[in-house]
Design a protein around this motif. Structure first.
Motif, mmCIF file in Angstrom:
data_model
loop_
_atom_site.group_PDB
_atom_site.id
_atom_site.type_symbol
_atom_site.label_atom_id
_atom_site.label_comp_id
_atom_site.label_asym_id
_atom_site.label_seq_id
_atom_site.Cartn_x
_atom_site.Cartn_y
_atom_site.Cartn_z
ATOM 1 N N LEU A 230 -2.616 -4.787 14.178
ATOM 2 C CA LEU A 230 -2.477 -6.198 14.563
ATOM 3 C C LEU A 230 -1.835 -7.021 13.442
ATOM 4 C CD1 LEU A 230 -3.390 -8.283 16.815
ATOM 5 C CD2 LEU A 230 -5.497 -8.566 15.493
ATOM 6 N N ARG A 231 -1.884 -6.495 12.214
ATOM 7 C CA ARG A 231 -1.366 -7.246 11.060
ATOM 8 C C ARG A 231 0.037 -6.803 10.646
ATOM 9 N NH1 ARG A 231 -6.616 -6.202 8.351
ATOM 10 N NH2 ARG A 231 -5.522 -5.593 6.438
ATOM 11 N N LEU A 232 0.615 -5.845 11.373
ATOM 12 C CA LEU A 232 1.942 -5.335 10.967
ATOM 13 C C LEU A 232 3.018 -6.418 11.033
ATOM 14 C CD1 LEU A 232 1.899 -1.802 12.641
ATOM 15 C CD2 LEU A 232 2.287 -2.229 10.208
ATOM 16 N N VAL A 233 2.912 -7.287 12.032
ATOM 17 C CA VAL A 233 3.864 -8.401 12.142
ATOM 18 C C VAL A 233 3.087 -9.684 11.851
ATOM 19 C CG1 VAL A 233 5.402 -9.680 13.675
ATOM 20 C CG2 VAL A 233 5.286 -7.177 13.820
ATOM 21 N N ASP A 423 -4.396 -7.521 2.508
ATOM 22 C CA ASP A 423 -4.631 -6.455 1.535
ATOM 23 C C ASP A 423 -3.329 -6.165 0.823
ATOM 24 O OD1 ASP A 423 -7.375 -5.856 1.946
ATOM 25 O OD2 ASP A 423 -6.853 -4.792 3.787
ATOM 26 N N VAL A 424 -3.455 -5.737 -0.434
ATOM 27 C CA VAL A 424 -2.213 -5.391 -1.138
ATOM 28 C C VAL A 424 -1.522 -4.219 -0.444
ATOM 29 C CG1 VAL A 424 -3.409 -3.963 -2.875
ATOM 30 C CG2 VAL A 424 -1.149 -4.869 -3.361
ATOM 31 N N HIS A 425 -2.287 -3.245 -0.026
ATOM 32 C CA HIS A 425 -1.718 -2.168 0.791
ATOM 33 C C HIS A 425 -2.171 -2.447 2.229
ATOM 34 C CE1 HIS A 425 -1.617 0.402 -3.115
ATOM 35 N NE2 HIS A 425 -0.631 -0.449 -3.037
ATOM 36 N N ASP A 426 -1.510 -3.404 2.842
ATOM 37 C CA ASP A 426 -1.951 -3.920 4.137
ATOM 38 C C ASP A 426 -1.690 -2.885 5.240
ATOM 39 O OD1 ASP A 426 -3.253 -6.247 5.073
ATOM 40 O OD2 ASP A 426 -1.442 -6.947 6.075
ATOM 41 N N CYS A 427 -2.433 -3.053 6.334
ATOM 42 C CA CYS A 427 -2.198 -2.241 7.539
ATOM 43 C C CYS A 427 -2.371 -0.742 7.264
ATOM 44 C CB CYS A 427 -0.793 -2.485 8.094
ATOM 45 S SG CYS A 427 -0.328 -4.213 8.190
ATOM 46 N N ALA A 428 -3.237 -0.415 6.302
ATOM 47 C CA ALA A 428 -3.331 0.972 5.835
ATOM 48 C C ALA A 428 -3.850 1.937 6.898
ATOM 49 C CB ALA A 428 -4.211 1.043 4.595
ATOM 50 N N GLN A 429 -4.532 1.416 7.932
ATOM 51 C CA GLN A 429 -5.048 2.312 8.980
ATOM 52 C C GLN A 429 -4.101 2.414 10.178
ATOM 53 O OE1 GLN A 429 -7.498 0.070 7.487
ATOM 54 N NE2 GLN A 429 -7.904 1.797 6.155
ATOM 55 N N ALA A 430 -2.921 1.821 10.067
ATOM 56 C CA ALA A 430 -1.960 1.903 11.183
ATOM 57 C C ALA A 430 -1.472 3.340 11.344
ATOM 58 C CB ALA A 430 -0.784 0.971 10.921
ATOM 59 N N ARG A 431 -1.115 3.688 12.593
ATOM 60 C CA ARG A 431 -0.608 5.047 12.847
ATOM 61 C C ARG A 431 0.783 5.218 12.242
ATOM 62 N NH1 ARG A 431 -1.386 4.528 19.086
ATOM 63 N NH2 ARG A 431 -1.241 2.358 18.379
ATOM 64 N N ALA A 432 1.101 6.447 11.876
ATOM 65 C CA ALA A 432 2.395 6.736 11.224
ATOM 66 C C ALA A 432 3.562 6.295 12.097
ATOM 67 C CB ALA A 432 2.504 8.226 10.927
ATOM 68 N N GLU A 433 3.403 6.415 13.423
ATOM 69 C CA GLU A 433 4.543 6.054 14.289
ATOM 70 C C GLU A 433 4.828 4.550 14.257
ATOM 71 O OE1 GLU A 433 1.804 7.762 15.217
ATOM 72 O OE2 GLU A 433 1.253 7.382 17.307
ATOM 73 N N LEU A 434 3.837 3.767 13.821
ATOM 74 C CA LEU A 434 4.073 2.329 13.694
ATOM 75 C C LEU A 434 4.303 1.901 12.244
ATOM 76 C CD1 LEU A 434 1.470 0.833 16.196
ATOM 77 C CD2 LEU A 434 3.870 1.381 16.557
#
Ligand code: GLY
Ligand code: MN
Ligand code: MN
Length: 507
Positions: A230-233, A423-434
């Motif tokens: 949800l935080r990727l964009v 987070d400094v390394h944000d969206c760290a739990q996002a799937r690789a395809e995203l």
């Protein structure tokens, strides 16, 4: 003071012994006296927070992903630093993202999205959000004066339920109502519970207690993944926060340049740099978004050098990787590698220029429609070619770039980019395809941070390169037609860095 009687101490549970030094009066008269005679509370000045509209949209989006399920998003609780002292509280990023609450708000709070009949929830979604919090305790309670973790006498007045409701636009309830609210209608054919894992052990235990255990862990991971994606964009509010975090961080770098004479004079000059930046971050924001790296000379070849206990010597470079986390918890992540005395040597400039060229190539690749991994590939092409020109690679640059080779990565073992935000390394739990294979979209914010690191005992590089480490890190916003370097106001071209340092040191 310690008790005299060893026998009674032996019978006393360890958890209670911290009070053995306390001489707090416990008489009924004292209790009556300290809980009375206080003036009325001032009228609340809290208004609707600037993130309230954006967080409502985010909750609606996550609601659509999990129809009919109850979603539990804890803020987290205090973490013990040592003995009876805690680290400063910082809410979990998923909680901050969905509530808009920021620095130190609110220990032990839990956001729950309760499923409701379709369309009757908040903003026409399938969920109603409720924030369960521990509200301000009355001055007639023992907590008021005696609880060093929560009491008003010790840590100040907490907000009331009404204040948090006004600030967030989310209905609030007392934390004591949480268990029953979570358990409502849960059953084999009833409501399913999901909780963001690894945030608050106590709340997780309550959820485990209520629901059947099977498959639950996997369900929770899908929720963490969805909240990360949800935080990727970033929405407009978030982009504005990122601009503020970057601007404040740039001011911190200016203070570091002004502090360099003190750093040179001190035997732990790296700590002078770190202290300068951390002090700035606390004055102007919430904290640093991650431990500051202040790495002079050879220390710059240790990627996460956070000991910061070394000399800062003229003639050498100092790599500073630092970011201010502002009060809304968004952080910048910027690196500059500076000549300590204000002027690059010829060889330092050569290495620096190679890294800069790699960064520029990455910027050119960071456009909508490209893949996240293309940004790294563009940087690596330049790094491999430059190392080849210098005669460092045992194969051609082209061969080195093949997945089965990658010799050039000996001198840059980290990636070029990561998403950035709460987070400094944000969206760290996002799937690789995203993430890694994801397509870049306007609103994405990530770093571009190539580097070259030549360790002093690296026998494969010429003597003149040994002990030099360079990283240049900027924060990038993908726009409709390209990108914007959010940290462009901090000079990165060698001549511009030198001119900027000179101006600050003379000013
Ligand atoms: N400062 C940590 C990083 O650059 O990823
Ligand atoms: Mn970074
Ligand atoms: Mn960094």
């Amino acid at each position: 003071m310690w008790p005299m009687n060893a026998e009674s101490t032996a019978e006393q549970p360890l958890a209670d012994r911290g009070s053995n030094r306390s001489q707090r009066p416990s008489s009924a008269e004292f209790l009556r006296f300290i809980t009375s005679g206080w003036g009325g509370r001032p009228e609340s000045t809290v208004t609707r927070g600037p993130a309230a509209d954006a967080t409502a949209r985010r909750r609606s989006e996550i609601s659509g992903r999990f129809p009919g399920e109850r979603l539990v998003v804890p803020a987290g609780t205090f973490k013990v630093r040592s003995n009876d002292t805690d680290y400063r509280f910082r809410p979990h990023s998923a909680f901050a993202h969905l509530t808009g609450l920021g620095a130190e708000q609110e220990p032990d709070a839990v956001l729950v999205l309760h499923p409701v009949e379709d369309g009757s929830g908040d903003d026409g979604s399938g969920h109603e959000a409720v924030l369960y919090i521990r509200p301000l305790a009355g001055r007639d309670t023992e907590e008021f004066f005696s609880d060093s973790r929560y009491g008003e006498f010790w840590v100040g007045a907490r907000p009331t339920l009404e204040e948090i409701e006004t600030l967030t636009g989310v209905r609030t309830a007392h934390i004591d109502d949480l268990r029953d609210a979570l358990a409502k209608d849960v059953g084999e054919d009833g409501v399913q519970l999901r909780i963001v894992p690894d945030v608050d052990e106590a709340i997780e235990a309550v959820v485990e207690d209520i629901r059947a255990a099977e498959q639950a862990g996997a369900r929770d991971e899908v929720l963490a993944e969805a909240l990360s994606e949800l935080r990727l964009v970033k929405d407009a509010h978030e982009v504005e926060q990122m601009r503020r975090a970057v601007a404040t961080t740039i001011e911190g770098f200016e203070k570091i340049v002004r502090a360099l004479p003190d750093a040179i004079a001190h035997q732990r000059g790296e700590r002078v740099i770190e202290g300068t930046f951390v002090g700035h971050a606390r004055q102007e924001g919430n904290a640093v978004g991650y431990e500051t790296i202040a790495a002079a000379g050879e220390h710059a070849t240790t990627l996460h050098w956070i000991d910061n206990d070394g000399h800062v010597r003229e003639g050498e470079l100092v790599l500073v990787d630092a970011g201010v986390e502002i009060d809304s918890l968004y952080t910048a992540d910027i690196t500059r590698t500076l000549p300590v005395d204000g002027t690059f040597t010829e060889v330092q400039r050569r290495v620096y220029q190679a890294v800069l060229d790699a960064a520029d190539a990455a910027f050119a690749a960071a456009v909508p429609g490209a893949r996240f991994r293309d940004v790294h590939a563009a940087a690596m092409k330049v790094i491999a070619e430059r190392l080849s020109e210098w005669g460092l690679l045992p194969v051609s640059a082209q061969e080195s770039l093949l997945p089965e080779n990658q010799h050039h990565r000996r001198w840059m073992v980290h990636g070029t980019s990561h998403h950035l935000g709460l987070d400094v390394h944000d969206c760290a739990q996002a799937r690789a395809e995203l993430y890694l294979d994801g397509v870049l979209e306007p609103g994405m914010v990530f770093t571009i941070e190539p580097g070259l690191y030549f360790k002093s005992d690296d026998l494969l590089v010429p003597q003149e390169y040994r002990g030099i480490g360079v990283r240049i890190e900027d924060d990038v916003l993908v726009t409709a037609h390209g990108n914007e370097n959010l940290s462009a106001a901090l000079p990165r071209e060698p001549a511009a860095v030198e001119a900027w340092m000179k101006k600050l040191r003379n000013g």
